[in-house]
Design a protein around this motif. Structure first.
Motif, PDB file in Angstrom:
ATOM      1  N   HIS A   1      -4.910 -15.656   4.612  1.00 14.42           N
ATOM      2  CA  HIS A   1      -4.727 -14.251   4.250  1.00 14.42           C
ATOM      3  C   HIS A   1      -5.701 -13.430   5.093  1.00 14.42           C
ATOM      4  CE1 HIS A   1      -2.789 -15.975   0.673  1.00 14.42           C
ATOM      5  NE2 HIS A   1      -3.892 -16.709   0.542  1.00 14.42           N
ATOM      6  N   SER A   2      -5.198 -12.420   5.762  1.00 12.11           N
ATOM      7  CA  SER A   2      -6.054 -11.579   6.607  1.00 12.11           C
ATOM      8  C   SER A   2      -5.680 -10.116   6.434  1.00 12.11           C
ATOM      9  CB  SER A   2      -5.922 -11.962   8.088  1.00 12.11           C
ATOM     10  OG  SER A   2      -6.419 -13.269   8.317  1.00 12.11           O
ATOM     11  N   LEU A   3      -6.657  -9.254   6.683  1.00  7.90           N
ATOM     12  CA  LEU A   3      -6.424  -7.814   6.647  1.00  7.90           C
ATOM     13  C   LEU A   3      -6.013  -7.333   8.028  1.00  7.90           C
ATOM     14  CD1 LEU A   3      -9.426  -6.508   4.489  1.00  7.90           C
ATOM     15  CD2 LEU A   3      -7.266  -7.544   3.773  1.00  7.90           C
ATOM     16  N   ILE A   4      -5.116  -6.364   8.055  1.00 11.49           N
ATOM     17  CA  ILE A   4      -4.737  -5.741   9.318  1.00 11.49           C
ATOM     18  C   ILE A   4      -4.765  -4.229   9.152  1.00 11.49           C
ATOM     19  CG2 ILE A   4      -3.298  -7.688  10.062  1.00 11.49           C
ATOM     20  CD1 ILE A   4      -0.850  -5.925   9.391  1.00 11.49           C
TER      21      ILE A   4
ATOM     22  N   ILE B   1       1.484  -4.047   2.363  1.00 11.03           N
ATOM     23  CA  ILE B   1       1.196  -3.063   3.408  1.00 11.03           C
ATOM     24  C   ILE B   1       1.501  -1.666   2.890  1.00 11.03           C
ATOM     25  CG2 ILE B   1       1.803  -2.256   5.727  1.00 11.03           C
ATOM     26  CD1 ILE B   1       0.352  -4.900   5.765  1.00 11.03           C
ATOM     27  N   CYS B   2       0.595  -0.740   3.151  1.00  8.90           N
ATOM     28  CA  CYS B   2       0.834   0.642   2.753  1.00  8.90           C
ATOM     29  C   CYS B   2       0.675   1.570   3.949  1.00  8.90           C
ATOM     30  CB  CYS B   2      -0.091   1.060   1.615  1.00  8.90           C
ATOM     31  SG  CYS B   2      -1.815   1.214   2.080  1.00  8.90           S
ATOM     32  N   PHE B   3       1.318   2.715   3.858  1.00 11.15           N
ATOM     33  CA  PHE B   3       1.142   3.771   4.848  1.00 11.15           C
ATOM     34  C   PHE B   3      -0.047   4.641   4.456  1.00 11.15           C
ATOM     35  CE2 PHE B   3       5.560   2.652   5.608  1.00 11.15           C
ATOM     36  CZ  PHE B   3       5.624   2.686   6.989  1.00 11.15           C
ATOM     37  N   TYR B   4      -0.697   5.208   5.464  1.00 12.77           N
ATOM     38  CA  TYR B   4      -1.802   6.132   5.203  1.00 12.77           C
ATOM     39  C   TYR B   4      -1.865   7.176   6.314  1.00 12.77           C
ATOM     40  CZ  TYR B   4      -4.646   3.710   8.761  1.00 12.77           C
ATOM     41  OH  TYR B   4      -5.125   3.191   9.940  1.00 12.77           O
TER      42      TYR B   4
ATOM     43  N   PRO C   1      -8.501   2.164   4.425  1.00 11.23           N
ATOM     44  CA  PRO C   1      -7.169   2.698   4.127  1.00 11.23           C
ATOM     45  C   PRO C   1      -6.476   2.022   2.952  1.00 11.23           C
ATOM     46  CG  PRO C   1      -7.080   1.286   6.050  1.00 11.23           C
ATOM     47  CD  PRO C   1      -8.532   1.434   5.693  1.00 11.23           C
ATOM     48  N   THR C   2      -6.995   0.858   2.509  1.00  6.88           N
ATOM     49  CA  THR C   2      -6.412   0.135   1.377  1.00  6.88           C
ATOM     50  C   THR C   2      -7.540  -0.374   0.487  1.00  6.88           C
ATOM     51  OG1 THR C   2      -6.450  -2.111   2.308  1.00  6.88           O
ATOM     52  CG2 THR C   2      -4.603  -0.686   2.960  1.00  6.88           C
ATOM     53  N   PRO C   3      -7.240  -0.751  -0.759  1.00  2.09           N
ATOM     54  CA  PRO C   3      -8.275  -1.365  -1.604  1.00  2.09           C
ATOM     55  C   PRO C   3      -8.899  -2.604  -0.972  1.00  2.09           C
ATOM     56  CG  PRO C   3      -6.392  -0.742  -2.945  1.00  2.09           C
ATOM     57  CD  PRO C   3      -5.992  -0.531  -1.512  1.00  2.09           C
ATOM     58  N   TYR C   4      -8.115  -3.372  -0.216  1.00  2.00           N
ATOM     59  CA  TYR C   4      -8.647  -4.573   0.433  1.00  2.00           C
ATOM     60  C   TYR C   4      -9.728  -4.212   1.446  1.00  2.00           C
ATOM     61  CZ  TYR C   4      -4.328  -6.445  -1.521  1.00  2.00           C
ATOM     62  OH  TYR C   4      -3.321  -6.790  -2.379  1.00  2.00           O
TER      63      TYR C   4
ATOM     64  N   GLY D   1      -3.159  -3.241   5.418  1.00  3.59           N
ATOM     65  CA  GLY D   1      -3.036  -4.034   4.197  1.00  3.59           C
ATOM     66  C   GLY D   1      -3.406  -5.479   4.427  1.00  3.59           C
ATOM     67  N   ARG D   2      -2.909  -6.341   3.551  1.00  3.89           N
ATOM     68  CA  ARG D   2      -3.191  -7.774   3.590  1.00  3.89           C
ATOM     69  C   ARG D   2      -1.912  -8.535   3.921  1.00  3.89           C
ATOM     70  NH1 ARG D   2      -5.406 -10.844  -1.740  1.00  3.89           N
ATOM     71  NH2 ARG D   2      -3.284 -10.335  -2.446  1.00  3.89           N
TER      72      ARG D   2
END
Length: 430
Positions: free
Chosen positions: A143-146, A218-221, A21-24, A130-131
């Motif tokens: 730093h972690s992804l969620i 953080i982004c919405f998707y 859902p994100t580049p990360y 996001g991260r």
């Protein structure tokens, strides 16, 4: 990869998009695939020296990645066969201080990232990912992804009864109309977005995360899964086809390509906002990696002159309801093969030499090929192609698969074009 078929290539693409859902997340998933294929991880902070022949990858900012095969042959003599794509897509990103409560509804302030089509964001089941940067129990910065995964927000439309002209003239004010609703509050509640992120961190990564959240991206998707659609499953409908499709197909072609040749895949962040960042195509990521591999400037310059970069980014397919928006001689059709994108004002990096190379590749791979030129009375978009060509001097061309609804929350591509693109890029890498 010998067992790869059009069907499982598309299934893999759909799964990759849903998991990215994100580049990360896209880069993390690409890393996992590379490690599984035997690629070794490099760190920009370390001394590389003269690398032995083998397969390697390196990331920057967790959102850009370069993977390459280093042959026994001197790269100054052979040059690299390179494919470039980008990991980011237009979306809504949460602001640093996003909390607002209006009439009991908790909303999050957002910024519009890139040139998004905004109307389709309304009335969709949205989630967040996001991260997150935080301190752990030892006060160490981590730093972690969620990824919330579940539908966690929505942007409801205004009822037509309250806006009778909406179907004739709808205008969206991003500041006023786009903040998503995430929950309904009780009187006296003081919602805290960082506390919500800390709770999600604990849920995904364990209770050792006991410190406070310091910052986030953080982004919405859209939570609707990617799918094959049409009576004959002619189409792929998904979020972020621009440009996760090229990232995934480029990765599969690299993995299937010859390990005896110098081949490279670069997928960078921030293309949708101009690529001006440390991890964007206007940054130093690709030039830095290539210079370190060449070891000295003379070898680097010789290597670049022997190299070719294919910038793979989706093209505008001719839409049956809006065919007049295309030059009639250059209207790509979905499922008729990849598209060579040309522009005399250098919005695309294609020239006759590089396009001829790709036409030859497609002939050898028995892949149909199309051309796109924007209408002469319309403005033309651009890609990482001209940026990379001008920054390192590498011969470049721009291609992509035809797509509908580019920059919408959900885009449409041809289910056969993925195999055509894969076949062409695999031939290029071989």
């Amino acid at each position: 990869m010998s067992s790869l078929s059009p069907q499982n290539l598309n299934r893999g693409l759909l799964d990759f998009i849903d998991a990215s859902p994100t580049p990360y997340h896209a880069v993390a998933n690409m890393q996992s695939a590379l490690i599984a294929a035997g690629y070794q991880s490099l760190d920009e902070k370390d001394s590389w020296g003269k690398l032995a022949a083998g397969c390697y990858f390196v990331t920057r900012n967790d959102s850009s990645i370069i993977a390459f095969n280093l042959p026994e042959q001197a790269i100054a003599e052979a040059g690299f066969q390179m494919v470039g794509a980008h990991t980011d897509s237009p979306c809504l990103k949460v602001k640093p201080q996003p909390e607002t409560v209006k009439h009991s509804f908790w909303q999050l302030g957002v910024e519009v990232y890139g040139g998004a089509l905004l109307n389709p964001w309304f009335d969709r089941d949205l989630s967040m990912a996001g991260r997150v940067s935080y301190v752990d129990a030892d006060n160490q910065l981590r730093h972690s992804l969620i990824n919330f995964v579940k539908p966690a927000a929505i942007i409801p439309s205004l009822a037509i009864h309250l806006d009778r002209e909406v179907n004739q003239n709808r205008s969206i004010n991003p500041q006023l109309h786009l903040p998503p609703i995430v929950l309904q509050t009780e009187e006296g509640d003081k919602p805290d977005f960082r506390a919500l992120l800390e709770q999600q961190l604990r849920s995904e990564h364990g209770d050792e995360v006991v410190g406070k959240v310091l910052d986030y991206e953080i982004c919405f998707y859209d939570t609707q899964p990617a799918a094959l659609v049409g009576l004959n499953e002619d189409f792929i409908s998904a979020a972020r086809l621009d440009n996760l499709l090229s990232c995934y197909i480029g990765l599969q072609a690299l993995l299937a390509g010859s390990k005896d040749k110098a081949t490279l895949l670069v997928c960078t962040d921030h293309e949708e906002v101009g690529s001006v960042s440390t991890s964007g195509a206007q940054g130093t990521f690709l030039p830095s990696v290539l210079q370190r591999l060449a070891q000295d400037n003379e070898s680097f310059q010789r290597m670049i002159q022997q190299s070719l970069l294919i910038s793979a980014d989706n093209a505008h397919g001719i839409h049956p309801n809006y065919a007049d928006r295309h030059d009639a001689q250059h209207g790509p059709i979905l499922n008729n093969g990849p598209v060579i994108k040309s522009n005399v004002n250098q919005r695309y990096a294609t020239n006759s030499e590089t396009s001829a190379r790709f036409r030859q590749v497609c002939e050898l791979a028995e892949v149909p090929l199309q051309d796109f030129v924007v209408r002469t009375d319309m403005a033309c978009g651009s890609t990482i192609g001209p940026i990379t060509a001008s920054s390192i001097g590498v011969k470049t061309l721009d291609i992509g698969v035809p797509t509908f609804a580019m920059h919408s929350i959900r885009e449409l591509a041809g289910s056969r074009d993925t195999w055509y693109l894969y076949s062409a890029l695999k031939q290029f890498f071989n």
